[in-house]
Design a protein around this motif. Structure first.
Motif, mmCIF file in Angstrom:
data_model
loop_
_atom_site.group_PDB
_atom_site.id
_atom_site.type_symbol
_atom_site.label_atom_id
_atom_site.label_comp_id
_atom_site.label_asym_id
_atom_site.label_seq_id
_atom_site.Cartn_x
_atom_site.Cartn_y
_atom_site.Cartn_z
ATOM 1 N N SER A 100 26.704 -36.662 10.781
ATOM 2 C CA SER A 100 25.386 -36.325 11.323
ATOM 3 C C SER A 100 24.997 -34.885 11.010
ATOM 4 O O SER A 100 23.869 -34.612 10.587
ATOM 5 C CB SER A 100 25.361 -36.563 12.832
ATOM 6 N N GLY A 148 28.420 -30.679 18.534
ATOM 7 C CA GLY A 148 28.488 -32.060 18.091
ATOM 8 C C GLY A 148 29.205 -32.157 16.767
ATOM 9 O O GLY A 148 29.867 -31.226 16.324
ATOM 10 N N VAL A 265 22.084 -40.103 12.371
ATOM 11 C CA VAL A 265 22.372 -39.870 13.787
ATOM 12 C C VAL A 265 22.531 -41.197 14.527
ATOM 13 O O VAL A 265 23.467 -41.379 15.316
ATOM 14 C CB VAL A 265 21.257 -39.022 14.435
ATOM 15 N N SER A 268 25.728 -42.935 13.287
ATOM 16 C CA SER A 268 26.906 -42.214 13.789
ATOM 17 C C SER A 268 27.156 -42.545 15.254
ATOM 18 O O SER A 268 28.301 -42.748 15.678
ATOM 19 C CB SER A 268 26.719 -40.702 13.625
ATOM 20 N N TRP A 269 26.087 -42.567 16.027
ATOM 21 C CA TRP A 269 26.214 -42.896 17.457
ATOM 22 C C TRP A 269 26.747 -44.310 17.647
ATOM 23 O O TRP A 269 27.542 -44.578 18.558
ATOM 24 C CB TRP A 269 24.849 -42.743 18.122
ATOM 25 N N GLY A 273 31.965 -43.314 17.139
ATOM 26 C CA GLY A 273 32.273 -42.783 18.464
ATOM 27 C C GLY A 273 33.632 -42.132 18.570
ATOM 28 O O GLY A 273 33.814 -41.175 19.319
ATOM 29 N N ARG A 277 30.811 -36.611 17.750
ATOM 30 C CA ARG A 277 30.060 -36.509 18.995
ATOM 31 C C ARG A 277 28.596 -36.248 18.664
ATOM 32 O O ARG A 277 28.266 -35.259 17.996
ATOM 33 C CB ARG A 277 30.611 -35.368 19.851
ATOM 34 N N VAL A 278 27.721 -37.122 19.098
ATOM 35 C CA VAL A 278 26.288 -36.941 18.892
ATOM 36 C C VAL A 278 25.688 -36.406 20.191
ATOM 37 O O VAL A 278 25.423 -37.154 21.127
ATOM 38 C CB VAL A 278 25.586 -38.247 18.482
ATOM 39 N N THR A 279 25.511 -35.094 20.260
ATOM 40 C CA THR A 279 24.983 -34.455 21.455
ATOM 41 C C THR A 279 23.464 -34.318 21.367
ATOM 42 O O THR A 279 22.855 -34.575 20.320
ATOM 43 C CB THR A 279 25.600 -33.054 21.619
ATOM 44 N N ARG A 280 22.873 -33.879 22.485
ATOM 45 C CA ARG A 280 21.433 -33.638 22.468
ATOM 46 C C ARG A 280 21.094 -32.528 21.468
ATOM 47 O O ARG A 280 20.049 -32.565 20.820
ATOM 48 C CB ARG A 280 20.955 -33.242 23.864
ATOM 49 N N VAL A 283 20.772 -33.999 18.020
ATOM 50 C CA VAL A 283 19.504 -34.719 17.859
ATOM 51 C C VAL A 283 18.342 -33.738 17.682
ATOM 52 O O VAL A 283 17.506 -33.893 16.781
ATOM 53 C CB VAL A 283 19.246 -35.637 19.065
#
Length: 305
Positions: A100, A148, A265, A268-269, A273, A277-280, A283
């Motif tokens: 990501s 992330g 993104v 990946s989410w 997993g 890590r897809v954090t805010r 994004v």
């Protein structure tokens, strides 16, 4: 509201965005299973070169007959720099920071294309472009502190690797559009020369540095990278066809292709997993980079204003 290009051109530009949003995810999985960036780059270019050569043999009985040496040189240079070196950098970036983060950083390439145009061609810097540059820089800054990406951790310095890929891809895209403007090469001929030159460059690098980073890796990693090579063949041909159209300006095609991180993104989410890590923050950073890329390359053209 008028479209910036015919629907067919817009669709052709959207195909690589979707496909290149997906490939970093499967590549990340293979890299985490024992694959290497050089193995990935070489496998991809072997597969897509084979696909293009086979397509030429089937659909063009006399390929390259109308190409001048200058045209071949342009696409060969784009392949050696923008494809061979660029892909090696993007796979290395994927391994370091995650799919990501790497995909978003690579999509900042309009920033570098603009810098090249302003610095070497003397093109003016419009207000929307200047705003877009600021937005891209802010997006990259947000990504660097997003916590992330790769779960093993990475530093801001690691972000320079996919940014180097962005610079190389930017130079390659400008050269390809220039070469297609000569009107001699079909998209299939252009992409075949591009990929064959990349194959020669990567093959020479492997011979010079040894085969340890390519040979003897887990068999499933070769299968994944080969699948990525086939997907890349479709994506590249679609992008070349879009660029070859009279309405296929860089300002139209490149921003659409640059939306790939939005798909990365999501993928990946869904599927990484245990690795990323897809954090805010990720994004937000991805959205800022994509919006900035659209502004840099002529956002108003995309909405018909």
């Amino acid at each position: 509201m008028a479209l910036s290009a015919p629907p067919a051109v817009l669709l052709l530009a959207f195909v690589p965005a979707l496909l290149w949003g997906f490939t970093p995810v499967i590549e990340k999985r293979a890299l985490s299973d024992g694959g290497t960036p050089l193995q990935a780059a070489l496998t991809v270019v072997v597969v897509d070169s084979a696909v293009y050569l086979l397509a030429l043999a089937l659909f063009n009985p006399d390929p390259f007959a109308d190409l001048t040496l200058e045209t071949v040189a342009v696409f060969a240079a784009a392949g050696a720099v923008g494809t061979a070196m660029g892909r090696l950098a993007i796979f290395a970036g994927n391994a370091r920071v995650g799919a990501s983060i790497s995909s978003a950083a690579v999509s900042s390439r309009p920033l570098f294309a603009t810098a090249l145009a302003v610095g070497f061609l003397g093109e003016p810097l419009s207000p929307p472009t200047a705003v877009g540059i600021v937005v891209i820089v802010v997006g990259l800054a947000v990504l660097s502190v997003s916590r992330g990406g790769d779960l093993s951790g990475w530093t801001t310095r690691d972000l320079l690797v996919p940014l180097a890929a962005a610079l190389l891809f930017a130079a390659g895209n400008v050269a390809r559009r220039w070469g297609l403007g000569f009107g001699e090469a079909t998209p299939l001929e252009a992409v075949a020369v591009n990929e064959f030159a990349a194959l020669v460059a990567l093959g020479g690098y492997v011979l010079a540095t040894g085969r340890k980073r390519v040979a003897g890796k887990p068999p499933k990693t070769y299968l994944v990278f080969a699948a990525s090579g086939f997907i890349t063949a479709v994506a590249l041909l679609s992008m070349f066809t879009a660029l070859a159209a009279p309405e296929g300006r860089i300002a139209v095609v490149d921003p659409i292709v640059a939306t790939a991180p939005l798909f990365t993104v999501v993928f990946s989410w869904l599927w990484l997993g245990g690795l990323e890590r897809v954090t805010r923050g990720v994004v937000v950073g991805v959205v800022l980079v994509v919006v900035g890329a659209v502004l840099v390359t002529g956002g108003p053209a995309l909405i018909g204003t």
